[in-house]
Scaffold this motif. Structure first.
Motif, PDB file in Angstrom:
ATOM      1  N   GLY A  68       3.989   8.553   9.597  1.00  0.00           N
ATOM      2  CA  GLY A  68       4.238   8.516   8.149  1.00  0.00           C
ATOM      3  C   GLY A  68       2.923   8.412   7.395  1.00  0.00           C
ATOM      4  O   GLY A  68       1.975   7.795   7.886  1.00  0.00           O
ATOM      5  N   VAL A  69       2.864   9.021   6.216  1.00  0.00           N
ATOM      6  CA  VAL A  69       1.611   9.020   5.449  1.00  0.00           C
ATOM      7  C   VAL A  69       1.848   8.482   4.033  1.00  0.00           C
ATOM      8  O   VAL A  69       2.772   8.930   3.344  1.00  0.00           O
ATOM      9  CB  VAL A  69       1.015  10.442   5.366  1.00  0.00           C
ATOM     10  N   CYS A  70       1.036   7.516   3.611  1.00  0.00           N
ATOM     11  CA  CYS A  70       1.095   7.057   2.227  1.00  0.00           C
ATOM     12  C   CYS A  70      -0.302   7.061   1.627  1.00  0.00           C
ATOM     13  O   CYS A  70      -1.306   7.075   2.353  1.00  0.00           O
ATOM     14  CB  CYS A  70       1.749   5.685   2.118  1.00  0.00           C
ATOM     15  N   LEU A  71      -0.341   7.094   0.307  1.00  0.00           N
ATOM     16  CA  LEU A  71      -1.598   7.294  -0.413  1.00  0.00           C
ATOM     17  C   LEU A  71      -1.610   6.421  -1.662  1.00  0.00           C
ATOM     18  O   LEU A  71      -0.620   6.391  -2.400  1.00  0.00           O
ATOM     19  CB  LEU A  71      -1.692   8.793  -0.791  1.00  0.00           C
ATOM     20  N   ALA A  72      -2.712   5.721  -1.885  1.00  0.00           N
ATOM     21  CA  ALA A  72      -2.802   4.873  -3.075  1.00  0.00           C
ATOM     22  C   ALA A  72      -4.236   4.820  -3.559  1.00  0.00           C
ATOM     23  O   ALA A  72      -5.171   5.132  -2.826  1.00  0.00           O
ATOM     24  CB  ALA A  72      -2.324   3.452  -2.751  1.00  0.00           C
ATOM     25  N   THR A  73      -4.388   4.424  -4.812  1.00  0.00           N
ATOM     26  CA  THR A  73      -5.732   4.332  -5.371  1.00  0.00           C
ATOM     27  C   THR A  73      -6.412   3.041  -4.903  1.00  0.00           C
ATOM     28  O   THR A  73      -5.831   2.252  -4.160  1.00  0.00           O
ATOM     29  CB  THR A  73      -5.684   4.435  -6.908  1.00  0.00           C
ATOM     30  N   SER A  74      -7.635   2.848  -5.346  1.00  0.00           N
ATOM     31  CA  SER A  74      -8.394   1.669  -4.913  1.00  0.00           C
ATOM     32  C   SER A  74      -7.828   0.396  -5.538  1.00  0.00           C
ATOM     33  O   SER A  74      -6.910   0.458  -6.355  1.00  0.00           O
ATOM     34  CB  SER A  74      -9.858   1.828  -5.338  1.00  0.00           C
ATOM     35  N   GLY A  75      -8.370  -0.735  -5.190  1.00  0.00           N
ATOM     36  CA  GLY A  75      -8.031  -2.008  -5.828  1.00  0.00           C
ATOM     37  C   GLY A  75      -6.550  -2.333  -5.766  1.00  0.00           C
ATOM     38  O   GLY A  75      -5.996  -2.496  -4.683  1.00  0.00           O
ATOM     39  N   ALA A  97      -2.357   5.250   6.316  1.00  0.00           N
ATOM     40  CA  ALA A  97      -2.426   4.874   4.906  1.00  0.00           C
ATOM     41  C   ALA A  97      -3.782   5.320   4.386  1.00  0.00           C
ATOM     42  O   ALA A  97      -4.822   4.958   4.951  1.00  0.00           O
ATOM     43  CB  ALA A  97      -2.258   3.373   4.744  1.00  0.00           C
ATOM     44  N   ILE A  98      -3.758   6.123   3.321  1.00  0.00           N
ATOM     45  CA  ILE A  98      -5.010   6.614   2.750  1.00  0.00           C
ATOM     46  C   ILE A  98      -5.219   5.913   1.410  1.00  0.00           C
ATOM     47  O   ILE A  98      -4.320   5.897   0.570  1.00  0.00           O
ATOM     48  CB  ILE A  98      -4.959   8.141   2.570  1.00  0.00           C
ATOM     49  N   THR A  99      -6.384   5.325   1.239  1.00  0.00           N
ATOM     50  CA  THR A  99      -6.670   4.667  -0.027  1.00  0.00           C
ATOM     51  C   THR A  99      -7.936   5.234  -0.627  1.00  0.00           C
ATOM     52  O   THR A  99      -8.862   5.637   0.090  1.00  0.00           O
ATOM     53  CB  THR A  99      -6.873   3.150   0.173  1.00  0.00           C
ATOM     54  N   GLY A 100      -7.969   5.274  -1.961  1.00  0.00           N
ATOM     55  CA  GLY A 100      -9.209   5.604  -2.643  1.00  0.00           C
ATOM     56  C   GLY A 100     -10.079   4.361  -2.665  1.00  0.00           C
ATOM     57  O   GLY A 100      -9.592   3.241  -2.531  1.00  0.00           O
ATOM     58  N   ASP A 159     -10.056   4.534   4.203  1.00  0.00           N
ATOM     59  CA  ASP A 159     -10.508   4.237   2.843  1.00  0.00           C
ATOM     60  C   ASP A 159     -11.545   5.293   2.453  1.00  0.00           C
ATOM     61  O   ASP A 159     -12.563   5.455   3.134  1.00  0.00           O
ATOM     62  CB  ASP A 159     -11.127   2.824   2.849  1.00  0.00           C
ATOM     63  N   ILE A 160     -11.266   6.027   1.371  1.00  0.00           N
ATOM     64  CA  ILE A 160     -12.132   7.160   1.015  1.00  0.00           C
ATOM     65  C   ILE A 160     -12.744   6.942  -0.380  1.00  0.00           C
ATOM     66  O   ILE A 160     -12.054   7.036  -1.388  1.00  0.00           O
ATOM     67  CB  ILE A 160     -11.328   8.488   1.025  1.00  0.00           C
ATOM     68  N   PRO A 161     -14.029   6.670  -0.436  1.00  0.00           N
ATOM     69  CA  PRO A 161     -14.681   6.494  -1.735  1.00  0.00           C
ATOM     70  C   PRO A 161     -14.597   7.762  -2.589  1.00  0.00           C
ATOM     71  O   PRO A 161     -14.530   8.878  -2.061  1.00  0.00           O
ATOM     72  CB  PRO A 161     -16.138   6.166  -1.371  1.00  0.00           C
ATOM     73  N   LEU A 162     -14.646   7.547  -3.891  1.00  0.00           N
ATOM     74  CA  LEU A 162     -14.505   8.636  -4.854  1.00  0.00           C
ATOM     75  C   LEU A 162     -15.478   9.787  -4.581  1.00  0.00           C
ATOM     76  O   LEU A 162     -15.088  10.955  -4.567  1.00  0.00           O
ATOM     77  CB  LEU A 162     -14.757   8.054  -6.258  1.00  0.00           C
ATOM     78  N   ASP A 163     -16.741   9.449  -4.334  1.00  0.00           N
ATOM     79  CA  ASP A 163     -17.720  10.527  -4.139  1.00  0.00           C
ATOM     80  C   ASP A 163     -17.478  11.281  -2.845  1.00  0.00           C
ATOM     81  O   ASP A 163     -17.785  12.474  -2.739  1.00  0.00           O
ATOM     82  CB  ASP A 163     -19.161   9.985  -4.201  1.00  0.00           C
TER      83      ASP A 163
END
Ligand SMILES: Cc1ncc(C[n+]2csc(CCOP(=O)(O)OP(=O)(O)O)c2C)c(N)n1
Lengths: 605, 183
Positions: A68-75, A97-100, A159-163
Motif C-alpha cells: 500500500g502507498v500513502c503520501l503526505a506533506t512535511s511536518g 509511506a512517502i513524505t515531503g 522522506d523526500i525534501p522539496l529540492d
C-alpha cells in the motif's frame, strides 16, 4: 530524458505496479502533486485526513497482499501518518509511506513545517530513508518497496525534501530494477534453503503427539499459506486455532477450525491449547492477548515454532523445535514428512468442549451485535471483506464472522487502533472493486475517522459501515464493570451525532436498526446500494459484555464463559474428560444465580 | 569456536557481554542502534563506534548487561536492522578487549614519585603535567582500568574519561568472516 525527482518518483511507482496512492497535498510535496496532475495511470485518492490515507493504504495492502502507498506533506502531514504507520508496523503490513520534507538546505533549522519524520518513525517502521539528492531517489524507492514486501513485511517511510523532488536529472525508467541487493539485509524468502533437519524433528514430534494443536497467526496470511495450513490440518486431523490476525488461514467453517484463541477466544480453543502436548505455532508470535500469563501457557506442550523472523523465536517462549523460514515453503516441506493421523479421542474431547461451550448470546428478540455480525455474513454470502474498528464489536466480529479465505479480514490487532475501520475498509474497496466491503465499527471508533465518509462518497465506494451503537465505549466499560467495581468513568457516549443524518450529510445512505427485523431490512437495502457509502446505525443494549474472557495476564482456569444458562467460570480437568464449574463471587455475583445448578448438572454429565 | 571455561563463567557471573556490530556507515545508524536498545529496555554499559578498514562500514563495540536470552534477543533484533551487516558475540570467544582511560589526577610534588610508580606498574603514561596535576593515559581491560582508577582515587581524581571497550578475536578469525546468526 530529463526528469524531476517528482516525475522519477511516479516512474518508480509505475515500475512497482502501484495502482493507488492515498494522499493529501501540502507545500513540501507541491512538485509531486504537480507531477500527479499529469499522471493518469496511477490513481491518486484525495483523503480528508492523512491518518485516513495511511489506514487506506494499510486496508488496501491487507486485502490484496500488495504494497500500500500513502503520501503526505512535511511536518503536520507527516506526523498525521504516524498512527497509521504504527498500526501497519505492529501487524507486519507492507506499506510505503512517502513524505515531503523541507528543502535539504533548511533541514535542522526548524524551518516552517519541518518535522524529523525519519527520527519520529524509526521505532515504527521496518526501515526509513531521508533522500538527500535526486540521484539517490530511484535506488531508495526500489529498496523501500523491496524491504516493505520481503521477509517479514512492514511499513517503510521515504522522506523526500522539496529540492530533491524539484531537481532534474537524466533518468531512464528502464534502468529501474525491482531486483535489489542490499548486502546487510538478507531476509528468508520462499526460495531460501529449507532446514531439513528441523523439519524432520517437527514431523517426529507431530507423529508422537497425543494432543496436538495447530496455532496459526498472521504470518500464514502474509506468506499465502492457507492451502498448506489446511492440508496439514486435514492430513493429521489436528484441530486448528488462529490468532486475531490469522483469521482466514483456514476456512472457519471447516470442522477442524476452532476459531480464535486467547483473551476473547473460544473456550474450546483455549482449553485445547492449555491441555495440548504439542503446539505447532505457525507464523504467530505468542502475543500477550493470546498467552495471558506466559508462565502458565500451554505448560504441558512441546512447541514447534515456525516463523520467518528469527527474532520471534525465543522472544516470548523457548520452542523445542524452532524453524526459521517462509511459512508456506516450510509447511509444504513438512507435509512431505508427516503421516496421516486419524481423528482420535483428543479430537472427540475437543468436539465435546465445542458442544459444551459454544459461543452464545441471548435469544430474547432484542437486537444484539453478535446477531448483526452473523446476519452480515449471511447477507453477503460470507464472501465480503470485513474491516473492523477496535473494541467489543471487534471481538464479537472475530468470534462470529466466519472467514472463508485469507485477506477477507482487516483488523488492527497489534496496535488496536480505533478509527482504523472506515479508512481501512475504503482502502480494501479500492483494492477489491468486485467485492463488497463491510466496516464493523463502534459508536466510539466511528467518530475517530468519520470524515473519510466523504472520500467514499467522492469516489463512489459503496462501503457499508455497521455501527454497533451501544452508546458507550463498550470495551472500556466492560473492564470498568469487571475490574473497577462498576465505577464507570468517561465511557458514556450518550451524546453522539445522529449517524443516519450524518451519513446523509456526507452524501451516503443512512439507515437505522433497532430490532433484528429492521437490521435484516437495512442490510438488504445496503446491499442494493453500489455507488455510495452506507451507514447502518445498529442500536444494541449497552450492558453486554464479550465472553469468553480470560482476564488480562491470567490463565485458562480464570476463563469466564457463557453457557446456555448463565455466565460461569468453567474449567476442565487435566485429563480432558471431566467438567467442573466454579465461580468467583466478587466478579460474578450478578451472573451466577443458577451457576450451582449448572455445576451440578455438569458434574453429573 | 574457542571456548575457554574461565571466560564463559566470568561472563555468566557478570552478565555482561561484548558484542560487535558491523554497520553501514550511514547517517542515523547510531540512532537506530541506540534507539533499539532504549526501546527494548536493554542496558548499554559502553559503546564505541569507529571506522573500519572499509570506508563504507563502521564498527560498533557494545557492552551489554543481561542473561543469555537477553543477549540472544539483542543479537537478533540488531540483525533485523537493515543497516546492520553482522553481529558478533565475543562471550564465548577468545578475544582481546581493550579500553583507554585519561585520568586527570592531583599531583602534589610530594606525591609525584608515588603516582609515577603506580602508572609505571600499570604500563600507563603521563601525557600532561601542571604544577598541581598529571593526566595519566592508560590502556587495558576494564578490570585493569578500574584498578588504577581506584589506586589514583586516594590522590584525588579531578576528571576521568574512558573510551569504552573495543574488542577483536584472537587468531586469524575476523569479525567479517566469522559466523553470523541465521546465515
Ligand atoms: C485510538 C485509541 N484510543 C483509545 C483506545 C482504547 N479503547 C479500546 S476499546 C475502546 C472503546 C471502543 O468503543 P467503541 O468504538 O464504541 O466500541 P465498543 O467497544 O463499544 O464496541 C477504547 C476507548 C484505542 N484502542 N484506540
Amino acid at each position: 530524458m530529463k526528469l524531476s525527482g517528482a516525475q522519477i518518483l511516479l516512474e518508480c511507482l509505475r515500475q512497482e505496479e502501484v495502482t493507488h496512492i492515498f494522499g493529501y497535498p501540502g507545500g513540501a510535496v507541491l512538485p509531486i502533486y504537480d507531477a500527479i496532475f499529469d499522471c493518469h495511470d496511477i490513481k491518486h485518492i484525495l483523503v480528508r485526513h492523512e491518518q485516513g490515507a495511511a489506514h487506506m493504504a494499510d486496508g488496501f495492502a491487507r486485502s490484496t497482499g500488495k504494497v500500500g502507498v500513502c503520501l503526505a506533506t512535511s511536518g503536520p502531514g507527516a506526523t498525521n501518518l504516524v498512527t497509521g504507520i504504527a498500526t501497519a508496523y505492529m501487524d507486519s503490513i507492507p506499506m510505503v509511506a512517502i513524505t515531503g520534507q523541507v528543502r535539504t538546505s533548511a533541514i535542522g533549522k526548524d524551518a516552517f513545517q519541518e518535522a524529523d519524520i525519519t527520527g519520529i518513525t524509526m521505532p515504527i517502521t521496518k526501515h526509513n530513508f531521508l533522500v538527500k539528492k535526486v540521484e539517490d531517489l530511484a535506488g531508495v524507492l526500489a529498496e523501500a518497496f523491496y524491504i516493505a514486501r520481503s521477509g517479514r513485511p512492514g511499513p517503510v517511510l521515504v522522506d523526500i525534501p522539496l529540492d530533491v523532488s524539484k531537481n532534474q536529472i537524466e533518468f531512464d525508467p528502464a534502468s529501474y530494477s525491482k531486483q535489489v541487493i542490499i548486502p546487510s539485509y538478507k531476509p528468508a524468502s520462499p526460495s531460501s534453503r529449507i532446514p531439513e533437519l528441523q523439519i524432520r524433528k517437527a514431523a517426529t514430534l507431530i507423529a508422537e503427539a497425543q494432543r496436538p494443536v495447530l496455532y496459526v497467526g498472521g504470518g500464514a496470511i502474509a506468506s499465502g499459506a492457507q492451502e498448506e495450513v489446511t492440508a496439514l490440518a486435514e492430513r493429521t486431523n489436528i484441530l486448528t486455532t488462529t490468532t486475531l490476525l490469522g483469521k482466514g488461514a483456514i476456512d472457519e467453517t471447516h470442522s477442524l477450525s476452532m476459531g480464535m484463541l486467547g483473551m476473547h477466544g473460544t473456550a474450546y480453543a483455549n482449553h485445547a491449547v492449555n491441555q495440548a502436548d504439542l503446539l505447532i505455532a505457525v507464523g504467530a508470535r505468542f502475543d500477550d492477548r493470546v498467552t495471558g500469563n506466559v508462565d502458565k501457557f500451554a505448560t504441558g506442550a512441546k512447541i514447534i515454532h515456525i516463523d520467518i523472523d528469527p527474532a520471534e523465536i525465543g522472544k516470548v517462549i523457548q520452542p523445542d523445535v524452532p524453524i526459521v523460514g517462509d511459512v508456506k515453503a516450510i509447511l509444504a516441506e513438512l507435509l512431505k514428512h508427516v503421516a496421516p493421523r486419524p481423528a482420535d479421542a483428543w479430537n472427540d474431547t475437543i468436539m465435546e468442549w465445542k458442544r459444551r461451550f459454544p459461543l452464545s448470546y441471548p435469544d430474547d428478540g432484542k437486537l444484539y451485535a453478535e446477531y448483526a455480525i452473523q446476519q452480515i455474513g449471511e447477507m453477503f454470502d460470507h464472501d465480503c471483506i470485513m474491516a473492523t474498528d477496535v473494541g467489543q464489536h471487534q471481538m464479537w466480529a472475530a468470534q462470529y464472522f466466519k472467514c472463508r479465505r485469507p485477506r477477507q479480514w482487516v483488523t488492527s490487532g497489534g496496535l488496536g487502533t480505533m478509527g482504523f475501520g472506515l479508512p481501512a475498509a475504503i482502502g480494501a474497496q479500492f483494492g477489491n472493486p468486485d467485492k463488497r466491503v463491510i466496516c464493523l465499527s463502534g459508536d466510539g471508533s466511528f467518530q475517530m475517522m468519520t470524515q473519510e465518509l466523504m472520500t467514499a462518497t467522492v469516489y463512489a465506494q459503496p462501503v457499508v459501515t455497521v455501527i454497533i451503537n451501544n452508546k458507550s465505549l463498550g470495551m472500556v466499560r466492560q473492564w470498568q464493570e469487571m475490574f473497577y467495581s462498576e465505577r464507570y468513568s468517561q465511557v458514556d457516549l450518550q451524546a453522539s451525532p445522529d449517524f443516519v443524518k450524518l451519513c446523509e450529510a456526507y452524501g451516503g445512505v443512512g439507515l437505522r436498526a433497532t430490532t433484528p427485523a429492521e437490521l435484516r431490512d437495512a442490510l438488504v437495502k445496503a446491499k442494493a446500494v453500489t455507488d455510495r457509502p452506507v451507514v447502518i446505525d445498529c442500536v444494541v443494549p449497552t450492558e453486554e459484555n464479550v465472553y469468553p474472557m480470560i482476564p488480562s495476564g491470567q490463565t485458562v482456569s480464570e476463563m469466564l464463559v457463557k453457557t446456555d444458562l448463565e455466565l460461569v467460570k468453567a474449567s476442565v480437568h487435566a485429563d480432558g474428560s471431566e467438567w467442573s464449574f466454579s465461580h468467583e463471587e466478587a466478579v460474578l455475583a450478578q451472573y451466577v444465580e443458577v451457576a450451582n445448578a449448572v455445576a451440578l448438572e455438569a458434574t453429573e454429565a | 569456536m574457542t571456548n575457554t571455561m574461565s571466560t564463559s563463567i566470568v561472563a555468566q557471573l557478570q552478565q555482561q557481554h561484548t558484542i560487535t556490530a558491523l554497520v553501514e556507515n550511514h547517517a542515523g545508524v547510531l540512532a537506530r542502534v541506540a534507539g533499539l536498545f532504549a526501546r527494548r529496555g536493554y542496558n548499554i554499559e559502553s559503546l564505541a563506534v569507529s571506522v573500519t578498514d572499509k570506508e563504507e562500514i563502521s564498527r560498533m563495540t557494545i557492552v551489554v548487561g543481561g542473561d543469555h536470552r537477553v543477549l540472544e534477543q539483542i543479537t537478533k533484533q540488531l540483525n533485523k536492522l537493515v543497516e546492520v551487516i553482522k553481529v558478533v558475540d565475543y562471550t564465548e570467544t577468545a578475544a582481546v578487549e581493550r579500553e583507554l582511560a585519561l585520568i586527570k589526577v592531583n599531583a602534589e610534588p610530594k606525591d609525584r614519585a608515588e603516582i609515577m610508580q603506580v602508572v609505571e606498574i600499570f604500563r600507563g603514561r603521563i601525557i600532561d603535567m601542571s604544577d598541581k596535576t598529571f593526566i595519566v593515559e592508560v590502556t587495558g581491560s576494564t578490570d585493569k582500568l578500574d584498578k588504577i582508577t581506584h589506586l589514583l582515587e586516594s590522590y584525588g581524581i579531578r576528571e576521568l574519561v574512558r573510551t569504552g571497550i573495543i574488542a577483536m578475536a584472537r587468531g586469524a578469525k575476523t569479525a567479517s568472516r566469522s559466523g553470523r546468526d541465521g546465515e
